[in-house]
Design a protein around this motif. Structure first.
Motif, PDB file in Angstrom:
ATOM      1  N   SER A   1       0.789  -1.215  -0.147  1.00 54.93           N
ATOM      2  CA  SER A   1       0.164   0.015  -0.079  1.00 54.93           C
ATOM      3  C   SER A   1       0.738   1.228  -0.132  1.00 54.93           C
ATOM      4  O   SER A   1       0.602   2.153  -0.720  1.00 54.93           O
TER       5      SER A   1
ATOM      6  N   LEU B   1      -6.025   1.371   2.553  1.00 46.80           N
ATOM      7  CA  LEU B   1      -5.759   2.045   3.866  1.00 46.80           C
ATOM      8  C   LEU B   1      -5.651   1.062   5.173  1.00 46.80           C
ATOM      9  O   LEU B   1      -4.796   0.868   5.834  1.00 46.80           O
ATOM     10  N   LEU B   2      -6.688   0.300   5.031  1.00 42.98           N
ATOM     11  CA  LEU B   2      -7.026  -0.541   5.980  1.00 42.98           C
ATOM     12  C   LEU B   2      -6.567  -2.013   5.857  1.00 42.98           C
ATOM     13  O   LEU B   2      -6.830  -2.548   4.832  1.00 42.98           O
ATOM     14  N   ALA B   3      -6.069  -2.733   7.134  1.00 44.70           N
ATOM     15  CA  ALA B   3      -5.448  -4.111   6.845  1.00 44.70           C
ATOM     16  C   ALA B   3      -6.661  -4.944   6.981  1.00 44.70           C
ATOM     17  O   ALA B   3      -8.086  -4.340   7.363  1.00 44.70           O
ATOM     18  N   PRO B   4      -6.668  -6.219   6.275  1.00 42.84           N
ATOM     19  CA  PRO B   4      -7.710  -7.216   6.346  1.00 42.84           C
ATOM     20  C   PRO B   4      -8.449  -7.205   7.760  1.00 42.84           C
ATOM     21  O   PRO B   4      -7.591  -7.555   8.871  1.00 42.84           O
ATOM     22  N   CYS B   5      -9.657  -7.370   7.829  1.00 42.09           N
ATOM     23  CA  CYS B   5     -10.315  -7.707   9.061  1.00 42.09           C
ATOM     24  C   CYS B   5      -9.601  -9.043   9.555  1.00 42.09           C
ATOM     25  O   CYS B   5      -9.592  -9.881   8.635  1.00 42.09           O
ATOM     26  N   SER B   6      -9.572  -9.178  11.023  1.00 42.22           N
ATOM     27  CA  SER B   6      -8.913 -10.088  11.789  1.00 42.22           C
ATOM     28  C   SER B   6      -9.524 -10.636  12.980  1.00 42.22           C
ATOM     29  O   SER B   6     -10.428  -9.725  13.289  1.00 42.22           O
TER      30      SER B   6
ATOM     31  N   GLU C   1      -8.738 -10.221  16.003  1.00 39.75           N
ATOM     32  CA  GLU C   1      -8.618  -8.941  16.870  1.00 39.75           C
ATOM     33  C   GLU C   1      -9.522  -7.724  16.163  1.00 39.75           C
ATOM     34  O   GLU C   1      -9.679  -6.984  17.201  1.00 39.75           O
ATOM     35  N   THR C   2      -9.641  -7.686  15.068  1.00 40.91           N
ATOM     36  CA  THR C   2     -10.717  -6.734  14.519  1.00 40.91           C
ATOM     37  C   THR C   2     -12.163  -6.779  15.242  1.00 40.91           C
ATOM     38  O   THR C   2     -12.703  -5.736  15.855  1.00 40.91           O
TER      39      THR C   2
ATOM     40  N   ASP D   1       1.862 -13.996   8.866  1.00 43.37           N
ATOM     41  CA  ASP D   1       2.720 -12.904   8.929  1.00 43.37           C
ATOM     42  C   ASP D   1       3.002 -12.300   7.716  1.00 43.37           C
ATOM     43  O   ASP D   1       3.430 -11.083   7.514  1.00 43.37           O
TER      44      ASP D   1
ATOM     45  N   THR E   1      -1.205  -5.459   3.898  1.00 43.64           N
ATOM     46  CA  THR E   1      -2.519  -4.799   3.816  1.00 43.64           C
ATOM     47  C   THR E   1      -3.004  -4.967   2.421  1.00 43.64           C
ATOM     48  O   THR E   1      -2.363  -4.936   1.437  1.00 43.64           O
TER      49      THR E   1
ATOM     50  N   ARG F   1       9.203 -11.244  12.892  1.00 41.40           N
ATOM     51  CA  ARG F   1       8.280 -11.362  11.842  1.00 41.40           C
ATOM     52  C   ARG F   1       7.133 -10.317  12.218  1.00 41.40           C
ATOM     53  O   ARG F   1       6.079 -10.258  11.436  1.00 41.40           O
TER      54      ARG F   1
ATOM     55  N   GLY G   1      -1.541  -0.409   8.081  1.00 42.27           N
ATOM     56  CA  GLY G   1      -2.856  -0.827   7.868  1.00 42.27           C
ATOM     57  C   GLY G   1      -3.721  -1.335   9.165  1.00 42.27           C
ATOM     58  O   GLY G   1      -4.835  -0.927   9.220  1.00 42.27           O
TER      59      GLY G   1
ATOM     60  N   PHE H   1      -6.966   0.509  13.826  1.00 45.70           N
ATOM     61  CA  PHE H   1      -7.562   0.679  15.025  1.00 45.70           C
ATOM     62  C   PHE H   1      -7.540   2.084  15.583  1.00 45.70           C
ATOM     63  O   PHE H   1      -8.412   2.440  16.506  1.00 45.70           O
TER      64      PHE H   1
ATOM     65  N   ASN I   1       1.582  -6.042  12.912  1.00 47.26           N
ATOM     66  CA  ASN I   1       0.775  -6.781  11.973  1.00 47.26           C
ATOM     67  C   ASN I   1       0.013  -7.894  12.665  1.00 47.26           C
ATOM     68  O   ASN I   1      -0.730  -8.545  12.001  1.00 47.26           O
TER      69      ASN I   1
END
Lengths: 193, 193
Positions: free
Chosen positions: A48, A88-93, A95-96, A126, A130, B43, B49, B54, B69
């Protein structure tokens, strides 16, 4: 041949240089997270930070390229009938859902759906960068405040990408309530020679 | 003890959980790219992202956390006397100067200054994530168009970070003309127990 990604799931596959990938929202208001890796060296992957830098824009659409961490072009966006994507945003996980949704039990996520499908290519959790979040409607104001709004895509909206090198592609039908306006639908994709 | 990063160079060091890091612009209008890794497992590393997700903001400043990450907090920003930082753009690299500046010969870059200093910790060039770009003044309009403008920091402006886990830190005095208003200055940093 059009292939289906069931709601809240994912897929991973190879795409050769010059092949095109069409990602379709068959039922409107759905998001698809996409990650890319060099098929011959998975340490090269979608970035990104490099894409926003070289394309000089937060919003990436038709005419833009997706770039790697080694400053190489991975894909060109040939068509985008919807016009709104997020990078902008990381994939939902998991923890999301714990941190942002206060969700206490198991919840499917794009992160899990990416790494579990990409595992066959030697890609570990790991390694997932993004994602380019196709159809995701993340709005920002002049102060930089972000909000995840319902997607604007209509049934049949699609993006068409052309691979600029041999790629491994991870793709999801997004699992997050906020990204899909509270419901979940499939994503269709087609590889075109 | 205040340590100096010479203009267009970098440093890498360990920071223990609970220690604070002060990053100072001694001569105004300078940028410092910072990357972070879990000292016990490289890692796990800084993620733009995850942080933007968050913290729900493009602009990251006092009161915000920097996230990994793996969705863990790496640092808290305790103070920010300048108030403008960037977390969108990847560190300037040789290709930045070739592609965006049309520069034909060798040019120092934050990317090289990060990976060459981080090498002693087993971190390779491909491992370097999008940096948190301290003092970098990247403006965006409502259409998402990005521009790299002169930094707004005055001599003596600083950010104060607190480590939330044991970290390896990579830090630069930025090498890109556009980021520094055409000249290059050092960066100072101090580790506070």
């Amino acid at each position: 041949m059009i292939q289906k990604i069931d709601k809240q799931s994912g897929a991973a596959f190879k795409l050769k240089k010059g092949q095109q990938l069409k990602v379709i929202s068959p039922e409107a208001e759905q998001v698809s997270d996409m990650v890319l890796f060099n098929a011959h060296d998975i340490r090269e992957k979608l970035s990104s930070g490099k894409t926003l830098d070289f394309e000089e824009s937060i919003l990436i659409t038709k005419g833009n390229f997706l770039w790697s961490n080694r400053s190489q072009k991975l894909m060109e966006i040939l068509e985008d009938t919807n016009g709104r994507n997020d990078f902008l945003l990381a994939p939902c996980s998991p923890e999301t859902f714990e941190i942002m949704y206060d969700y206490k039990s198991y919840h499917p996520s794009c992160f899990e759906n990416l790494y579990s499908n990409l595992e066959e290519f030697g890609i570990r959790p790991d390694d997932v960068p993004t994602a380019f979040n196709i159809f995701m409607n993340v709005q920002f104001d002049s102060k930089g405040k972000l909000s995840v709004d319902p997607p604007l895509n209509k049934a049949g909206d699609f993006l068409l990408f052309e691979a600029k090198m041999d790629l491994i592609v991870g793709l999801t039908a997004c699992s997050a309530e906020d990204s899909n306006n509270g419901s979940f639908k499939p994503i269709y994709f087609e590889i075109i020679d």
